[in-house]
Design a protein around this motif. Structure first.
Motif, PDB file in Angstrom:
ATOM      1  N   ILE A 212     -13.127  41.251  81.994  1.00 24.32           N
ATOM      2  CA  ILE A 212     -11.945  42.042  81.615  1.00 24.32           C
ATOM      3  C   ILE A 212     -11.832  42.005  80.092  1.00 24.32           C
ATOM      4  N   TYR A 213     -11.477  43.130  79.494  1.00 22.53           N
ATOM      5  CA  TYR A 213     -11.290  43.085  78.031  1.00 22.53           C
ATOM      6  C   TYR A 213      -9.941  43.620  77.608  1.00 22.53           C
ATOM      7  N   CYS A 214      -9.539  43.184  76.435  1.00 20.58           N
ATOM      8  CA  CYS A 214      -8.324  43.713  75.822  1.00 20.58           C
ATOM      9  C   CYS A 214      -8.610  43.901  74.338  1.00 20.58           C
TER      10      CYS A 214
ATOM     11  N   GLY B 292      -6.562  54.199  63.431  1.00 20.58           N
ATOM     12  CA  GLY B 292      -5.140  54.029  63.805  1.00 20.58           C
ATOM     13  C   GLY B 292      -4.832  54.663  65.147  1.00 20.58           C
ATOM     14  N   ASP B 293      -4.366  53.828  66.062  1.00 26.26           N
ATOM     15  CA  ASP B 293      -4.021  54.304  67.410  1.00 26.26           C
ATOM     16  C   ASP B 293      -2.759  55.169  67.356  1.00 26.26           C
ATOM     17  N   PRO B 294      -2.846  56.433  67.782  1.00 22.61           N
ATOM     18  CA  PRO B 294      -1.656  57.287  67.713  1.00 22.61           C
ATOM     19  C   PRO B 294      -0.654  57.034  68.830  1.00 22.61           C
TER      20      PRO B 294
ATOM     21  N   PHE C 103      -9.461  61.267  67.296  1.00 24.23           N
ATOM     22  CA  PHE C 103     -10.735  60.700  67.726  1.00 24.23           C
ATOM     23  C   PHE C 103     -10.588  59.258  68.225  1.00 24.23           C
ATOM     24  N   TYR C 104      -9.456  58.672  67.935  1.00 21.32           N
ATOM     25  CA  TYR C 104      -9.236  57.274  68.312  1.00 21.32           C
ATOM     26  C   TYR C 104      -9.514  57.038  69.803  1.00 21.32           C
ATOM     27  N   GLN C 105      -8.963  57.929  70.614  1.00 20.41           N
ATOM     28  CA  GLN C 105      -9.093  57.750  72.067  1.00 20.41           C
ATOM     29  C   GLN C 105     -10.550  57.796  72.527  1.00 20.41           C
TER      30      GLN C 105
ATOM     31  N   TYR D 159     -15.074  54.767  74.520  1.00 20.27           N
ATOM     32  CA  TYR D 159     -16.479  54.376  74.374  1.00 20.27           C
ATOM     33  C   TYR D 159     -16.625  52.851  74.368  1.00 20.27           C
ATOM     34  N   ASP D 160     -15.658  52.181  73.764  1.00 22.65           N
ATOM     35  CA  ASP D 160     -15.682  50.703  73.796  1.00 22.65           C
ATOM     36  C   ASP D 160     -15.779  50.203  75.229  1.00 22.65           C
ATOM     37  N   PHE D 161     -14.938  50.786  76.047  1.00 21.24           N
ATOM     38  CA  PHE D 161     -14.881  50.376  77.457  1.00 21.24           C
ATOM     39  C   PHE D 161     -16.255  50.590  78.101  1.00 21.24           C
TER      40      PHE D 161
HETATM   41  N1  LIG Z   1      -5.481  50.641  71.011  1.00 24.20           N
HETATM   42  C1  LIG Z   1      -5.148  49.262  71.028  1.00 24.20           C
HETATM   43  C2  LIG Z   1      -6.261  48.379  70.536  1.00 24.20           C
HETATM   44  C3  LIG Z   1      -7.590  48.643  71.148  1.00 24.20           C
HETATM   45  C4  LIG Z   1      -8.698  48.842  70.334  1.00 24.20           C
HETATM   46  C5  LIG Z   1      -9.957  49.087  70.874  1.00 24.20           C
HETATM   47  C6  LIG Z   1     -10.067  49.125  72.251  1.00 24.20           C
HETATM   48  O1  LIG Z   1     -11.298  49.379  72.796  1.00 24.20           O
HETATM   49  C7  LIG Z   1      -8.998  48.932  73.083  1.00 24.20           C
HETATM   50  C8  LIG Z   1      -7.743  48.693  72.531  1.00 24.20           C
HETATM   51  C9  LIG Z   1      -3.903  48.996  70.151  1.00 24.20           C
HETATM   52  O2  LIG Z   1      -3.631  49.679  69.231  1.00 24.20           O
HETATM   53  O3  LIG Z   1      -3.229  48.068  70.352  1.00 24.20           O
END
Ligand SMILES: N[C@@H](Cc1ccc(O)cc1)C(=O)O
Length: 437
Positions: A76-78, A120-122, A220-222, A227-229
């Motif tokens: 599991i990742y976070c 930056g996560d929107p 593009f953040y999403q 892709y990380d997942f």
């Molecule tokens: N988006 C998350 C952080 C995050 C970064 C990369 C990921 O693959 C997943 C989650 C946040 O802003 O808190």
């Protein structure tokens, strides 16, 4: 504070050509009877709020977690974006979520978003995040990584319950984006993201409708997060993601020495209810019930708050950190430690000296000891009050003051934090906050 939510990466069509494939986000539901086993236990603590998707994948999320189902253990990742140089309480909550899963035998990954933080996560934001330059993100990421590793080690050393745990790994997504050629990336992955789906996301919609609109970088953040997942699925077999939404207070002090103290007291103030004992500690639920029963009988002892602050400080700063935080509180309370008083805010002082009266006074030039005592209503009017000072019954910041006419000195009678702790007799405390004109 929002509790973390779990996303499941399971069968699907998503990265069709990049086998094995798929993320299915099938909607958002409150976990109900579908939560079984480990998830049901965590639901009872209030830790996991939503399971996403709860149904409709080949393997139902609750079944992923339980021993004896053939799916054990899971990875599991976070993700944690290093937008500041330390962990905050929201991060801690997500980390606790990972730790609970680790304690149940699963392997967990704390992913530092060294790449994603540049964009930056929107989600949940109405304005674009202030752009962070590469160097700043790198140094934040280093600090965050150290913080996560330290907590992982404290957890392992101080909270082990003898059962075999899964692994705890800290990674940084800049590792896989650093070498990534933009055109190669778009050519390989871009085709699998459908614009309709991306545009329909609530976070995107909200931002598009805002007066400022949304930049391509944010949009593009999403893609990077998805892709990380996928990357973690391919390389670590990771099938579940834990997410949280929270803006919280920072688990950080300014200096090295005051760090634990500030954290300990802030946490005591911050954590006010039983809910937090469930969320932020590993204490079994019956023990929490017991603590709450005691609390009902003697609320003034603030048992749950103290236990909570102690547990969290131990996790964040280790056993020695907890001991030193407690030592500092004792110093500030009973010994003549100006240093200890000086690092506190008025809130923290009030917390420590619960019986103290609090006043905000204007600092006029030439304010004397006598003026101070009178304005704070700490001594009686007339000669009796005057004598209380000359006879040695008054101290300011733990130093006796016997001359009523002496003028207050900054750094001695007035601490750097703009506060004075006045003591009359053995145990009457007055906290004064000086307002400068
Ligand atoms: N988006 C998350 C952080 C995050 C970064 C990369 C990921 O693959 C997943 C989650 C946040 O802003 O808190």
């Amino acid at each position: 504070m929002a509790a973390p939510m779990l996303r499941c990466f399971s069968r699907g069509r998503w990265f069709g050509s990049l086998r094995p494939s798929g993320v299915l986000f099938l909607g958002l539901r409150e976990a109900h009877s579908g939560a079984r086993g480990l998830l049901a236990v965590q639901k009872a603590r209030g830790l996991f709020k939503e399971f996403f998707p709860e149904r409709g994948t080949k393997i139902e999320l609750p079944e992923l977690f339980d021993r004896g189902t053939g799916n054990f253990p899971q990875t599991i990742y976070c993700g944690f974006d290093p937008t500041a140089n330390s962990l905050h309480v929201g991060h801690l909550l997500a980390l606790l979520g990972l730790f609970h899963l680790q304690r149940a035998g699963h392997n967990v990954i704390a992913l530092v978003g060294g790449a994603t933080a540049r964009l930056g996560d929107p989600s949940g934001r109405t304005k674009e995040r202030e752009a962070l330059d590469a160097e700043r993100v790198r140094s934040n990421a280093r600090a965050l990584r150290q913080g996560l590793e330290a907590l992982g080690a404290n957890h392992q050393e101080l909270f082990a319950d003898g059962r075999p745990w899964g692994s705890f790994t800290v990674l940084d997504n800049s590792t896989w984006y650093q070498q990534q050629h933009l055109v190669d990336f778009l050519a390989a992955v871009g085709g699998h993201f459908r614009m309709g789906t991306l545009l329909s996301r609530l976070s995107v919609q909200t931002r598009l409708k805002s007066p400022e609109g949304m930049s391509l970088a944010e949009f593009f953040y999403q893609v990077l997060q998805a892709y990380d997942f996928y990357y973690l699925f391919q390389h670590y077999g990771c099938r579940v993601q834990l997410e949280f939404r929270h803006a919280g207070c920072f688990l950080k002090g300014k200096g090295i020495r005051d760090k634990n103290l500030v954290c300990y007291i802030q946490l005591t103030l911050y954590f006010l209810s039983q809910r937090y004992l469930k969320l932020f500690t590993f204490l079994p639920l019956p023990e929490i019930d017991h603590i709450m029963q005691l609390h009902e009988k003697e609320p003034e002892k603030r048992g749950p708050q103290k236990r909570l602050a102690a547990e969290v400080t131990k996790l964040v700063h280790g056993q020695e950190g907890l001991a030193s935080a407690k030592r500092w509180c004792t110093q500030a309370l009973y010994h003549s430690s100006i240093d200890a008083l000086e690092v506190m805010s008025d809130q923290e002082l009030k917390e420590l000296f619960k019986e103290a009266s609090f006043s905000e006074l204007v600092l006029d030039p030439g304010t004397s000891v006598l003026d101070t005592c009178r304005k704070a209503n700490a001594i009686p009017d007339g000669p009796r009050g005057y004598r209380m000072i000359t006879e040695g019954g008054v101290s300011i910041n733990h130093r006796q003051v016997t001359n009523p006419e002496s003028v207050l000195v900054v750094g001695q009678h007035i601490l750097k934090n703009g506060l004075s702790l006045l003591k009359i007799g053995k145990r009457n405390f007055y906290i004064i906050k000086w307002l400068q004109l």
